[in-house]
Design an enzyme around this catalytic site. Structure first.
Site, PDB file in Angstrom:
ATOM      1  N   PHE A   1      56.218   1.429  47.088  1.00  0.00           N
ATOM      2  CA  PHE A   1      55.892   1.959  45.653  1.00  0.00           C
ATOM      3  C   PHE A   1      56.051   1.087  44.584  1.00  0.00           C
ATOM      4  CE2 PHE A   1      56.012   5.319  48.843  1.00  0.00           C
ATOM      5  CZ  PHE A   1      54.517   5.736  48.787  1.00  0.00           C
TER       6      PHE A   1
ATOM      7  N   TYR B   1      51.834  -2.646  48.745  1.00  0.00           N
ATOM      8  CA  TYR B   1      50.498  -2.933  48.125  1.00  0.00           C
ATOM      9  C   TYR B   1      49.839  -4.155  48.757  1.00  0.00           C
ATOM     10  CZ  TYR B   1      52.590   0.325  44.897  1.00  0.00           C
ATOM     11  OH  TYR B   1      53.056   1.625  44.389  1.00  0.00           O
TER      12      TYR B   1
ATOM     13  N   HIS C   1      50.318  11.449  50.902  1.00  0.00           N
ATOM     14  CA  HIS C   1      50.604  10.128  50.486  1.00  0.00           C
ATOM     15  C   HIS C   1      50.233  10.512  48.932  1.00  0.00           C
ATOM     16  CE1 HIS C   1      50.083   5.983  49.409  1.00  0.00           C
ATOM     17  NE2 HIS C   1      51.027   5.915  50.332  1.00  0.00           N
TER      18      HIS C   1
ATOM     19  N   ASP D   1      52.306   1.129  54.016  1.00  0.00           N
ATOM     20  CA  ASP D   1      52.865  -0.232  53.720  1.00  0.00           C
ATOM     21  C   ASP D   1      52.482  -0.772  52.429  1.00  0.00           C
ATOM     22  OD1 ASP D   1      49.968   0.183  53.563  1.00  0.00           O
ATOM     23  OD2 ASP D   1      49.357  -1.232  55.044  1.00  0.00           O
TER      24      ASP D   1
END
Length: 227
Positions: A79, A68, A192, A66
């Site tokens: 990202f 930031y 991740h 999801d």
């Protein structure tokens, strides 16, 4: 869900966005904001990944969890952060792997728009988040929308690479016919890139060189991963 759907994605997502579930998501987001909660990314940027990369242009999908959840970070591309914002830890780890994999220097900013313009769909499983609360909008309805995005690319005519970082992203793999199973797409799974999990297999996974090798093998050129 007030952002306008980019025309190029209308065929894939139009039917999803008129379902009762999508309408509930839109109403819920509106109520959250009216109650005073901060939601990231801001309106107008929540479908930025789709606006930047039409489905017919997609060569690689990078899928995260999801957005930031800090102020001034989320910009609608997974990202990525705007120029001038500090590079978050997950992106710093992506840059470390990029350097290890391809020998590219670590950039001084976190804007990944250049990847998006080359056909890298920078998508999250959930497209909004409440400020300072990771995964707070998971399970609220975005998953059906992003499922449809992944399915639209997977059902397209050209071979693509799906880079799935983390369990939320890997849940989408069932919608992708993988080359290992007789399909036409390469799926790269790894933990991740967050500091909590990057050392469990993200580092050393070489997603960038593997993606380019596959694309070149299938006549789709390569991505210039320099930032």
């Amino acid at each position: 869900m007030s952002d306008a759907l980019p025309p190029s994605w209308r065929d894939a997502l139009g039917p999803v966005l008129v379902t009762p579930e999508a309408r509930r998501l839109g109403g819920w987001l509106k109520a959250e904001e009216q109650s005073g909660k901060l939601v990231f990314p801001p309106r107008g940027q929540r479908l930025a990944a789709l606006a930047a990369t039409p489905p017919e242009a997609v060569r690689v999908v990078i899928l995260g969890q999801d957005p930031y959840h800090g102020p001034g970070q989320a910009m609608g591309l997974s990202f990525s952060v705007p120029r001038g914002a500090a590079v978050p830890p997950s992106l710093a780890n992506i840059y470390k792997e990029l350097e290890s994999d391809l020998g590219l220097p670590r950039p001084g900013h976190g804007d990944l728009s250049g990847w998006a313009r080359q056909g890298v769909l920078l998508l999250n499983a959930t497209l909004t988040v409440e400020a300072h609360k990771a995964a707070s909008h998971a399970g609220k309805g975005w998953e059906a929308v992003t499922d449809a995005c992944v399915q639209a690319v997977a059902q397209g005519g050209a071979p693509c690479v799906f880079i799935l970082w983390g369990s939320h992203a890997q849940a989408k793999a069932a919608r992708v016919p993988e080359i290992e199973d007789g399909g036409r797409h390469l799926v790269i799974r790894s933990p991740h890139p967050s500091p909590l999990s990057a050392y469990r297999g993200f580092f050393g996974s070489r997603p960038f060189s593997r993606a380019n090798a596959f694309l070149e093998q299938h006549g789709r050129g390569t991505i210039d991963w320099r930032i």
